[in-house]
Design a protein around this motif. Structure first.
Motif, PDB file in Angstrom:
ATOM      1  N   ALA A 105       0.899  -1.234   0.010  1.00  0.00           N
ATOM      2  CA  ALA A 105      -0.006  -0.113  -0.133  1.00  0.00           C
ATOM      3  C   ALA A 105       0.868   1.371   0.147  1.00  0.00           C
ATOM      4  CB  ALA A 105      -1.050   0.119   1.249  1.00  0.00           C
ATOM      5  N   PHE A 106       0.638   2.200  -0.680  1.00  0.00           N
ATOM      6  CA  PHE A 106       1.174   3.682  -0.746  1.00  0.00           C
ATOM      7  C   PHE A 106       1.503   4.119   0.568  1.00  0.00           C
ATOM      8  CE2 PHE A 106       1.129   8.212  -1.071  1.00  0.00           C
ATOM      9  CZ  PHE A 106       2.387   8.344  -1.837  1.00  0.00           C
ATOM     10  N   GLY A 107       2.522   4.688   0.968  1.00  0.00           N
ATOM     11  CA  GLY A 107       3.040   5.190   2.289  1.00  0.00           C
ATOM     12  C   GLY A 107       3.185   4.232   3.418  1.00  0.00           C
ATOM     13  N   GLN A 108       3.196   2.803   3.144  1.00  0.00           N
ATOM     14  CA  GLN A 108       3.428   1.765   4.005  1.00  0.00           C
ATOM     15  C   GLN A 108       4.606   1.056   3.346  1.00  0.00           C
ATOM     16  OE1 GLN A 108       0.384  -0.761   5.023  1.00  0.00           O
ATOM     17  NE2 GLN A 108      -1.283   0.905   4.932  1.00  0.00           N
ATOM     18  N   VAL A 109       5.362   0.296   4.376  1.00  0.00           N
ATOM     19  CA  VAL A 109       6.530  -0.532   4.094  1.00  0.00           C
ATOM     20  C   VAL A 109       6.325  -1.781   4.039  1.00  0.00           C
ATOM     21  CG1 VAL A 109       7.554  -0.438   6.400  1.00  0.00           C
ATOM     22  CG2 VAL A 109       8.981  -0.139   4.434  1.00  0.00           C
ATOM     23  N   ASP A 110       7.345  -2.517   3.563  1.00  0.00           N
ATOM     24  CA  ASP A 110       7.354  -4.036   3.532  1.00  0.00           C
ATOM     25  C   ASP A 110       8.511  -4.482   4.534  1.00  0.00           C
ATOM     26  OD1 ASP A 110       7.316  -6.694   3.273  1.00  0.00           O
ATOM     27  OD2 ASP A 110       7.635  -6.754   0.930  1.00  0.00           O
ATOM     28  N   LEU A 111       7.987  -5.090   5.747  1.00  0.00           N
ATOM     29  CA  LEU A 111       9.156  -5.548   6.716  1.00  0.00           C
ATOM     30  C   LEU A 111       9.795  -6.663   6.170  1.00  0.00           C
ATOM     31  CD1 LEU A 111       7.037  -4.684   9.966  1.00  0.00           C
ATOM     32  CD2 LEU A 111       8.937  -3.480   8.821  1.00  0.00           C
ATOM     33  N   TRP A 112       9.274  -7.329   5.239  1.00  0.00           N
ATOM     34  CA  TRP A 112      10.082  -8.674   4.736  1.00  0.00           C
ATOM     35  C   TRP A 112      10.953  -8.230   3.727  1.00  0.00           C
ATOM     36  CZ3 TRP A 112       4.470  -9.294   5.433  1.00  0.00           C
ATOM     37  CH2 TRP A 112       4.091 -10.079   6.389  1.00  0.00           C
ATOM     38  N   THR A 113      11.701  -8.920   3.256  1.00  0.00           N
ATOM     39  CA  THR A 113      12.620  -8.842   2.028  1.00  0.00           C
ATOM     40  C   THR A 113      11.931  -9.676   0.911  1.00  0.00           C
ATOM     41  OG1 THR A 113      14.647  -8.961   1.166  1.00  0.00           O
ATOM     42  CG2 THR A 113      14.254 -10.761   2.588  1.00  0.00           C
ATOM     43  N   TRP A 114      12.658  -9.915  -0.374  1.00  0.00           N
ATOM     44  CA  TRP A 114      12.155 -10.585  -1.383  1.00  0.00           C
ATOM     45  C   TRP A 114      11.514 -12.157  -1.228  1.00  0.00           C
ATOM     46  CZ3 TRP A 114      15.010 -15.123  -2.355  1.00  0.00           C
ATOM     47  CH2 TRP A 114      16.124 -15.067  -1.981  1.00  0.00           C
ATOM     48  N   ASP A 115      11.927 -12.579  -0.260  1.00  0.00           N
ATOM     49  CA  ASP A 115      11.611 -14.139   0.022  1.00  0.00           C
ATOM     50  C   ASP A 115      10.313 -14.135   0.882  1.00  0.00           C
ATOM     51  OD1 ASP A 115      12.697 -13.734   2.480  1.00  0.00           O
ATOM     52  OD2 ASP A 115      14.280 -15.237   2.201  1.00  0.00           O
ATOM     53  N   GLN A 116       9.859 -13.076   1.503  1.00  0.00           N
ATOM     54  CA  GLN A 116       8.656 -13.239   2.316  1.00  0.00           C
ATOM     55  C   GLN A 116       8.863 -13.898   3.499  1.00  0.00           C
ATOM     56  OE1 GLN A 116       7.324 -10.447   1.079  1.00  0.00           O
ATOM     57  NE2 GLN A 116       7.881 -10.757  -1.120  1.00  0.00           N
ATOM     58  N   TYR A 117       9.991 -14.068   4.091  1.00  0.00           N
ATOM     59  CA  TYR A 117      10.415 -14.672   5.191  1.00  0.00           C
ATOM     60  C   TYR A 117      11.305 -14.189   6.081  1.00  0.00           C
ATOM     61  CZ  TYR A 117      13.351 -18.996   6.863  1.00  0.00           C
ATOM     62  OH  TYR A 117      13.843 -20.042   7.594  1.00  0.00           O
ATOM     63  N   HIS A 118      12.608 -13.703   5.429  1.00  0.00           N
ATOM     64  CA  HIS A 118      13.410 -12.849   6.247  1.00  0.00           C
ATOM     65  C   HIS A 118      12.831 -11.379   6.084  1.00  0.00           C
ATOM     66  CE1 HIS A 118      15.978 -16.351   5.106  1.00  0.00           C
ATOM     67  NE2 HIS A 118      16.533 -16.260   6.380  1.00  0.00           N
ATOM     68  N   ALA A 119      13.691 -10.509   6.742  1.00  0.00           N
ATOM     69  CA  ALA A 119      13.327  -9.259   7.007  1.00  0.00           C
ATOM     70  C   ALA A 119      14.016  -8.243   5.858  1.00  0.00           C
ATOM     71  CB  ALA A 119      13.786  -8.652   8.459  1.00  0.00           C
ATOM     72  N   SER A 120      13.497  -7.099   5.658  1.00  0.00           N
ATOM     73  CA  SER A 120      13.964  -6.220   4.813  1.00  0.00           C
ATOM     74  C   SER A 120      14.798  -5.341   5.760  1.00  0.00           C
ATOM     75  CB  SER A 120      12.893  -5.515   4.159  1.00  0.00           C
ATOM     76  OG  SER A 120      12.075  -4.652   5.386  1.00  0.00           O
ATOM     77  N   ALA A 121      15.414  -4.429   5.096  1.00  0.00           N
ATOM     78  CA  ALA A 121      16.434  -3.390   5.930  1.00  0.00           C
ATOM     79  C   ALA A 121      15.652  -2.784   6.883  1.00  0.00           C
ATOM     80  CB  ALA A 121      17.096  -2.437   5.159  1.00  0.00           C
ATOM     81  N   ALA A 122      14.438  -2.519   6.743  1.00  0.00           N
ATOM     82  CA  ALA A 122      13.573  -1.723   7.540  1.00  0.00           C
ATOM     83  C   ALA A 122      12.780  -2.833   8.767  1.00  0.00           C
ATOM     84  CB  ALA A 122      12.179  -1.239   6.892  1.00  0.00           C
ATOM     85  N   GLY A 123      12.709  -4.004   8.265  1.00  0.00           N
ATOM     86  CA  GLY A 123      12.256  -5.051   9.362  1.00  0.00           C
ATOM     87  C   GLY A 123      13.287  -5.492  10.295  1.00  0.00           C
ATOM     88  N   TYR A 124      14.598  -5.499   9.987  1.00  0.00           N
ATOM     89  CA  TYR A 124      15.565  -5.596  10.669  1.00  0.00           C
ATOM     90  C   TYR A 124      16.154  -4.433  11.679  1.00  0.00           C
ATOM     91  CZ  TYR A 124      16.984 -10.053   8.158  1.00  0.00           C
ATOM     92  OH  TYR A 124      17.190 -11.519   7.632  1.00  0.00           O
ATOM     93  N   TYR A 125      15.874  -3.252  11.097  1.00  0.00           N
ATOM     94  CA  TYR A 125      16.148  -2.198  11.643  1.00  0.00           C
ATOM     95  C   TYR A 125      15.185  -1.953  13.026  1.00  0.00           C
ATOM     96  CZ  TYR A 125      16.849   2.873  12.709  1.00  0.00           C
ATOM     97  OH  TYR A 125      16.994   4.206  13.449  1.00  0.00           O
ATOM     98  N   LEU A 126      13.699  -2.451  12.669  1.00  0.00           N
ATOM     99  CA  LEU A 126      12.930  -2.464  13.769  1.00  0.00           C
ATOM    100  C   LEU A 126      13.330  -3.665  15.020  1.00  0.00           C
ATOM    101  CD1 LEU A 126      10.240  -1.787  14.912  1.00  0.00           C
ATOM    102  CD2 LEU A 126       9.082  -3.215  13.559  1.00  0.00           C
TER     103      LEU A 126
END
Length: 290
Positions: free
Chosen positions: A219-240
């Protein structure tokens, strides 16, 4: 009299030197797998010079984010990590005792994403290993603080891959993992507490900071906390994750790091998002748990 005065002077000088000496840095050890070392994101190789990787693999990961926060907060921590991808806590206890059996002030334990790779959702093996590691750490330092991370829900296991969580609310897996870790605490008093990383992810979805379903678009204005495999975290997810760990371990209000926080800038995170993630982490760490 002169001799007495000289003696008193030496005592005063020694006392002054002792008071002026800086306090020794507190030591923290991270034990975990890819959820700790930041797999599939730039966090994995972030500032490995800041930490001591006991496996000598050149990993920075979430521990390096912790160290970066500590420097900005004016706290002195020596940070070490011992991580292995796809492994649970039993692996670290059985195969890595030589590396981790030492005197630490704080130990952070992060287990397998489903608790047990062969029996997803079964906490038995996870609990036994966490208890064994905690007991080992207490033998080395009776005052050690051992914290157990409750990790996040996996999108793949919620929306696509057969699992105990498929078809349930995306928050369910994190809630189940948190309940399992609460049971570990009741069973093993050597473990000091849990770190609510998965619950912070749930809060991010509830507050519409993050999108809870990456399979239907973000969704616009939101972030994906997962990375491309939808399993591990994205940079934002690991940052959190790192924010929650730092806030829980140190008691520092991570909102004080500010939206221009150094690691966030290095990772390319948008400043407004950084401030929102800091607020979510602080709210989760300070939430009253029944």
């Amino acid at each position: 009299m002169d001799k007495m005065r000289r003696t008193q002077g030496w005592i005063a000088a020694i006392a002054a030197m002792t008071m002026a000496a800086p306090a020794a840095a507190e030591s923290i050890l991270f034990v975990g797998n890819s959820f700790t070392f930041g797999a599939n994101s730039p966090v994995m190789r972030y500032r490995p010079d800041l930490v001591r990787d006991l496996n000598r693999e050149g990993i920075g990961g979430v521990p390096a984010l912790f160290k970066t926060f500590a420097e900005q907060a004016g706290q002195d921590w020596t940070v070490s990590l011992e991580t292995a991808g796809g492994r649970d806590l039993a692996f670290h206890y059985e195969h890595k005792r030589r590396e981790i059996d030492a005197r630490w002030d704080v130990v952070i334990l992060q287990g397998y994403s489903t608790l047990d790779a062969q029996r997803p959702g079964d906490p038995t093996r996870h609990a036994e290993a966490a208890g064994s590691i905690a007991a080992m750490m207490r033998r080395a330092n009776p005052r050690v603080r051992v914290e157990l991370i409750s990790t996040w829900s996996r999108a793949d296991l919620t929306y696509r891959v057969p699992s105990p969580w498929r078809g349930r609310a995306v928050t369910a897996m994190a809630e189940d993992l948190a309940v399992a870790n609460a049971g570990v605490l009741r069973r093993f008093p050597e473990i000091s507490g849990t770190i609510p990383v998965g619950q912070a992810w749930n809060r991010a979805w509830a507050e519409r900071v993050a999108d809870p379903n990456p399979y239907d678009g973000i969704a616009f204005g939101q972030v994906d906390l997962w990375t491309w495999d939808q399993y591990h975290a994205s940079a934002a997810g690991y940052y959190l994750e790192a924010l929650v760990i730092f806030g829980k371990v140190t008691g520092f209000d991570v909102r004080r790091l500010g939206e221009q926080e150094r690691a966030a800038r290095d990772l390319g995170l948008e400043p407004r998002l950084v401030a929102r993630l800091q607020a979510i982490a602080h709210a989760e760490v300070t939430a009253v748990t029944p």
